[in-house]
Design an enzyme around this catalytic site. Structure first.
Site, short mmCIF file in Angstrom:
data_model
loop_
_atom_site.label_atom_id
_atom_site.label_comp_id
_atom_site.label_asym_id
_atom_site.label_seq_id
_atom_site.Cartn_x
_atom_site.Cartn_y
_atom_site.Cartn_z
N ASP A 158 42.24 38.19 30.27
CA ASP A 158 41.60 38.71 31.49
C ASP A 158 40.11 38.31 31.56
O ASP A 158 39.78 37.34 32.24
CB ASP A 158 41.78 40.22 31.60
CG ASP A 158 41.74 40.73 33.04
OD1 ASP A 158 41.66 39.90 33.97
OD2 ASP A 158 41.78 41.96 33.24
N ASP A 159 39.27 39.08 30.89
CA ASP A 159 37.82 38.83 30.90
C ASP A 159 37.30 38.97 29.47
O ASP A 159 36.66 39.98 29.13
CB ASP A 159 37.11 39.83 31.83
CG ASP A 159 37.63 39.74 33.25
OD1 ASP A 159 37.23 38.81 33.96
OD2 ASP A 159 38.46 40.59 33.63
N HIS A 193 46.20 34.34 32.59
CA HIS A 193 45.39 35.35 33.28
C HIS A 193 44.03 35.42 32.58
O HIS A 193 43.82 36.20 31.67
CB HIS A 193 46.12 36.70 33.24
CG HIS A 193 45.45 37.77 34.04
ND1 HIS A 193 46.12 38.89 34.49
CD2 HIS A 193 44.17 37.93 34.46
CE1 HIS A 193 45.30 39.68 35.15
NE2 HIS A 193 44.09 39.12 35.14
N HIS A 227 39.93 35.11 33.92
CA HIS A 227 38.92 34.88 34.97
C HIS A 227 37.78 34.14 34.30
O HIS A 227 37.16 34.67 33.38
CB HIS A 227 38.41 36.20 35.54
CG HIS A 227 39.50 37.04 36.13
ND1 HIS A 227 39.78 37.04 37.47
CD2 HIS A 227 40.39 37.88 35.55
CE1 HIS A 227 40.80 37.86 37.70
NE2 HIS A 227 41.19 38.38 36.56
N GLU A 269 47.73 47.07 38.46
CA GLU A 269 46.79 47.27 37.34
C GLU A 269 46.37 48.73 37.38
O GLU A 269 46.67 49.50 36.46
CB GLU A 269 45.58 46.34 37.50
CG GLU A 269 44.51 46.51 36.41
CD GLU A 269 43.26 45.66 36.62
OE1 GLU A 269 43.07 45.13 37.75
OE2 GLU A 269 42.47 45.52 35.66
N1 HPA Z 1 41.30 43.07 38.01
C1 HPA Z 1 40.82 42.79 39.22
N2 HPA Z 1 39.84 41.92 39.41
C2 HPA Z 1 39.31 41.29 38.36
C3 HPA Z 1 39.77 41.54 37.10
C4 HPA Z 1 40.82 42.46 36.91
O1 HPA Z 1 41.31 42.73 35.81
N3 HPA Z 1 39.03 40.77 36.27
C5 HPA Z 1 38.18 40.05 37.04
N4 HPA Z 1 38.34 40.38 38.32
ZN ZN Z 2 42.45 39.91 36.06
#
Ligand code: HPA
Ligand code: ZN
Length: 350
Positions: A286-287, A25, A27, A208
């Site tokens: 994630d990011d 996971h 992005h 989430e």
């Molecule tokens: N959630 C939803 N969209 C996203 C996320 C996330 O954590 N990170 C990048 N796009």
């Molecule tokens: Zn995500």
């Protein structure tokens, strides 16, 4: 069955860093560091609404998912040429290799780019070339997962899929991301059915910020193989039982959850509870450029803040391998290395 011997707490951070793991996971647009945003803006002659790297970094104070997404999409606007996408992915993959990531399944958001006039091929070719180089030069296997933006329409998702199909051999699956609440999985039932018929792997962000009902719909309507985040599932015991029974992996992102105020502190995170309930939980970044840490930081900070120990470290690394879409032969090889690393830590101390 591999026997996990506890390592002393002082050695746990080193074990967490050294253990081979996958990342499921991430992005890729969320790995764009402020320094690279500025460098690409200059290279492409794009004006940014921030005077400096420091000023941009100071804007990274989020209250929820949407407050982050606004800045994340703005940051991605500096990506124009194939080489920009390559440079972004290569930076992530070298960083991942340093964290002993052996395999990464990387999300990308084509609609963020095609809406600005960047061609689908430009995006996919740049990212894919970095994945090929990562295997050859870093020994990291990497694959791409195309994510549909759920705040956009089903029609837009279908058009995106059509644009991507000539490049079908360069991505392994599809996902669903962006603003969750108000955009339930059902909105994309037909697109996911088509992707399923095409033999693509299916995942979706659910639970989430959104309710357990969205996780149920991702499973039963979209028929996904993994749930991204999924931490809100803990509110629904029947859902927890279903996820455990069907061994549906959750790609949990602790530092993301902290920065987007899903949990007030890392100590309050439910990762340990998910594992205790028998779920196939994994740890992911994630990011990472926006949430203050790559994969090993997610592990070490979460373990430092909670009561998780050697058993959970092993379970999380093992789950990350089991839950990946990699070939079985690769999984067996990574598992073997995982066992070697755990044994080397025991031998040091006893
Ligand atoms: N959630 C939803 N969209 C996203 C996320 C996330 O954590 N990170 C990048 N796009
Ligand atoms: Zn995500």
């Amino acid at each position: 069955m591999f026997k996990v011997h506890p390592v002393p707490p002082g050695r746990l951070p080193a074990l967490l860093r050294a253990m081979p793991k996958t990342e499921l996971h991430i992005h890729i647009e969320g790995s764009l560091e402020p320094e690279l945003i500025f460098a690409l803006a200059q290279r492409n002659g794009i004006a940014l609404p921030y005077a400096s790297v420091e000023e941009l970094r100071q804007a990274y104070a989020f209250t929820n998912l949407q407050s982050f997404l606004d800045i994340y999409y703005a940051g991605a606007s500096v990506l124009i040429h194939e080489q920009d996408f390559y440079d972004m992915a290569w930076a992530y993959l070298t960083r991942a290799a340093a964290d002993h990531v052996v395999h990464a399944e990387i999300f990308f958001d084509p609609q963020t780019h095609t809406a600005r006039g960047v061609a689908m091929e430009t995006v996919v070719h740049g990212l894919h070339r970095a994945c090929v180089d990562a295997k050859a030069k870093l020994g990291v296997s990497a694959a791409l997962i195309l994510c549909f933006l759920r705040h956009l329409s089903e029609q837009d998702a279908f058009e995106t899929l059509e644009q991507a199909l000539p490049l079908r051999d360069k991505f392994i699956g599809v996902g669903l991301d962006s603003g969750e609440v108000g955009n339930p999985p059902e909105k994309f039932a037909r697109v996911f059915a088509r992707c399923r018929a095409l033999g693509l792997h299916l995942v979706a962000h659910a639970g989430e910020e959104g309710p357990p009902a969205y996780v149920w719909a991702a499973l039963d309507v979209l028929k996904v193989e993994r749930i991204d985040h999924g931490v809100q599932s803990a509110k629904d015991p029947a859902l927890m039982a279903r996820l455990a029974h069907d061994r549906i992996a959750l790609t949990v992102c602790p530092l993301s959850n902290l920065k987007l105020c899903v949990f007030p502190t890392l100590a309050a995170h439910n990762l340990g509870a998910l594992l205790d309930a028998g779920l196939v939980a994994t740890v992911n970044s994630d990011d990472p450029a926006y949430f203050g840490g790559y994969l090993n930081e997610n592990f070490t900070q979460t373990f430092a803040a909670t009561h998780l120990g050697t058993q959970q470290a092993y379970a999380l690394a093992r789950n990350s391998i089991d839950a990946s879409f990699a070939p079985d032969a690769d999984k067996q090889a990574w598992l073997h290395r995982l066992h070697e690393v755990f044994e080397s830590f025991v031998e040091h101390d006893y």
